[in-house]
Design a protein around this motif. Structure first.
Motif, mmCIF file in Angstrom:
data_model
loop_
_atom_site.group_PDB
_atom_site.id
_atom_site.type_symbol
_atom_site.label_atom_id
_atom_site.label_comp_id
_atom_site.label_asym_id
_atom_site.label_seq_id
_atom_site.Cartn_x
_atom_site.Cartn_y
_atom_site.Cartn_z
ATOM 1 N N SER A 198 -23.165 39.918 36.831
ATOM 2 C CA SER A 198 -23.142 40.274 35.417
ATOM 3 C C SER A 198 -22.560 39.109 34.639
ATOM 4 O O SER A 198 -21.926 38.207 35.198
ATOM 5 N N SER A 199 -22.749 39.128 33.342
ATOM 6 C CA SER A 199 -22.219 38.035 32.520
ATOM 7 C C SER A 199 -20.696 37.998 32.593
ATOM 8 O O SER A 199 -20.096 36.930 32.547
ATOM 9 N N SER A 200 -20.074 39.164 32.748
ATOM 10 C CA SER A 200 -18.608 39.205 32.880
ATOM 11 C C SER A 200 -18.172 38.510 34.158
ATOM 12 O O SER A 200 -17.206 37.734 34.162
ATOM 13 N N ARG A 208 -18.533 34.770 33.735
ATOM 14 C CA ARG A 208 -17.444 34.208 32.932
ATOM 15 C C ARG A 208 -16.166 34.100 33.756
ATOM 16 O O ARG A 208 -15.464 33.101 33.707
ATOM 17 N N ARG A 209 -15.865 35.127 34.530
ATOM 18 C CA ARG A 209 -14.650 35.109 35.352
ATOM 19 C C ARG A 209 -14.725 34.002 36.417
ATOM 20 O O ARG A 209 -13.739 33.328 36.685
ATOM 21 N N ASP A 210 -15.911 33.835 37.006
ATOM 22 C CA ASP A 210 -16.083 32.761 37.994
ATOM 23 C C ASP A 210 -15.900 31.387 37.343
ATOM 24 O O ASP A 210 -15.272 30.495 37.908
ATOM 25 N N ILE A 261 -12.255 31.967 28.095
ATOM 26 C CA ILE A 261 -13.589 32.056 28.705
ATOM 27 C C ILE A 261 -13.727 33.373 29.460
ATOM 28 O O ILE A 261 -14.728 34.066 29.340
ATOM 29 N N SER A 262 -12.689 33.729 30.232
ATOM 30 C CA SER A 262 -12.791 34.910 31.094
ATOM 31 C C SER A 262 -12.914 36.203 30.311
ATOM 32 O O SER A 262 -13.554 37.146 30.764
#
Length: 134
Positions: free
Chosen positions: A17-19, A22-24, A63-64
């Motif tokens: 997922s986009s979340s 972003r976390r990666d 970012i996250s």
């Protein structure tokens, strides 16, 4: 009756997922370790460490969570800071070299003084020897 999970892909094969993406990305930014000496507004408010992503100029924390980051550092500024850091390192290396040469020069001077003192003591010894003969 249980839901039909026939359309679901196994966890490892599912698209992130986009979340998650972003976390990666935020995790990779933290691993790079480019911690800022000053923090963006969000990190300052939440008392977080602020790691910058040089590609976007945003910090890992923002970012996250997909927040607006007040930490924008243009590429030219990064290059200027990196150049200044290189110059300071070079200046430090030159100063260390100069100090080492000065220390070497002082050591040579001390050796010369010690030799002169020894020669003077030898002359005084000979002088006393001559005085005893007379």
């Amino acid at each position: 009756m249980p839901k039909d999970s026939g359309n679901r892909k196994p966890r490892g094969l599912r698209k992130q997922s986009s979340s998650d993406e972003r976390r990666d990305r935020a995790r990779r930014v933290r691993e790079q370790g480019l911690e800022m000496t000053f923090r963006c507004g969000r990190c300052e408010k939440k008392n977080l460490r602020c790691f910058v992503d040089t590609a976007s100029g945003r910090c890992a924390g923002c970012i996250s969570v997909h927040a607006e980051c007040s930490l924008f550092v243009p590429e030219e500024e990064w290059e200027k800071v990196e150049e200044e850091e290189r110059n300071k390192r070079l200046e430090l290396a030159r100063a260390e070299e100069s100090a080492a040469l000065a220390a070497e020069s002082v050591a040579r001077a001390l050796t010369t003084v010690a030799c002169a003192k020894r020669e003077l003591l030898e002359l005084e010894g000979r002088k006393q020897e001559f005085a005893r003969r007379d």
